[in-house]
Design a protein around this motif. Structure first.
Motif, short mmCIF file in Angstrom:
data_model
loop_
_atom_site.label_atom_id
_atom_site.label_comp_id
_atom_site.label_asym_id
_atom_site.label_seq_id
_atom_site.Cartn_x
_atom_site.Cartn_y
_atom_site.Cartn_z
N LEU A 89 0.83 -1.21 0.00
CA LEU A 89 0.00 0.00 0.00
C LEU A 89 0.86 1.26 0.00
CD1 LEU A 89 -2.89 -0.95 2.46
CD2 LEU A 89 -2.86 -1.06 -0.05
N GLN A 90 1.99 1.20 0.69
CA GLN A 90 2.92 2.34 0.70
C GLN A 90 3.42 2.61 -0.71
OE1 GLN A 90 6.66 1.44 2.56
NE2 GLN A 90 7.33 3.57 2.58
N ARG A 91 3.81 1.56 -1.44
CA ARG A 91 4.31 1.73 -2.82
C ARG A 91 3.22 2.29 -3.73
NH1 ARG A 91 6.79 -2.79 -1.00
NH2 ARG A 91 5.29 -4.24 -1.94
N ILE A 92 2.00 1.80 -3.58
CA ILE A 92 0.89 2.30 -4.40
C ILE A 92 0.67 3.79 -4.13
CG2 ILE A 92 -1.60 2.15 -4.79
CD1 ILE A 92 -1.29 -0.92 -4.18
N ALA A 93 0.68 4.17 -2.86
CA ALA A 93 0.50 5.59 -2.51
C ALA A 93 1.62 6.44 -3.10
CB ALA A 93 0.45 5.75 -0.99
N ARG A 94 2.85 5.96 -2.98
CA ARG A 94 3.99 6.73 -3.52
C ARG A 94 3.91 6.88 -5.03
NH1 ARG A 94 9.43 6.14 0.03
NH2 ARG A 94 8.43 6.70 1.98
N GLN A 95 3.44 5.84 -5.72
CA GLN A 95 3.28 5.92 -7.18
C GLN A 95 2.31 7.03 -7.56
OE1 GLN A 95 2.07 1.95 -8.21
NE2 GLN A 95 4.15 1.15 -8.19
#
Length: 139
Positions: A89-95
């Motif tokens: 979820l962190q990676r998705i948010a950062r994207q």
């Protein structure tokens, strides 16, 4: 970009014709300015249970489970599984331009909002959208 203030899972009726429970669940991060960033839109569930035999509380609880973290599998521990979920979820948010760490995501309030149609199928239970708050996922 603005900080995330909460996680929101929105629950919608998935199968318009069925008399049994079938819903989709969408997890978003709500920013302090009120805008939302999509984190997951591929979740949901169906059941042989009729709408009249379930409650808003049951739907909210299941929604929290469905958006994760999942139960461990393949020899992974619960800790590893949860770390993987929050990291994803962190990676998705950062994207999407939202800088946040996994630990912060895990601690955010998590509200579940039931659509008007879900509430109507449940017999019009009061609660005006059925928001519940708690950090991460309830167990």
């Amino acid at each position: 970009m603005t900080a995330i203030s909460r996680l929101v899972t929105s629950v919608e009726v998935d199968d318009q014709a069925a008399g049994t429970v079938s819903v989709s669940a969408r997890l978003e991060a709500e920013l302090a300015d009120g805008t939302r960033v999509l984190l997951l839109d591929d979740r949901g569930w169906g059941s042989s249970q009729r709408w009249a035999a379930t409650s808003a509380a049951d739907v909210r609880e299941t929604a929290r489970v469905v958006v994760g973290p999942d139960e461990p599998s393949g020899g992974r521990s619960q800790e590893d599984t949860e770390a993987g979920h929050w990291g994803s979820l962190q990676r998705i948010a950062r994207q999407q331009g939202v800088v946040v760490d996994a630990a912060t995501l895990r601690r955010l309030p998590h509200d579940v909002v039931l659509s008007r149609e879900v509430l109507a199928r449940l017999g019009g239970e009061p609660g005006g959208g059925g928001v519940t708050t708690g950090p991460g996922r309830c167990r």
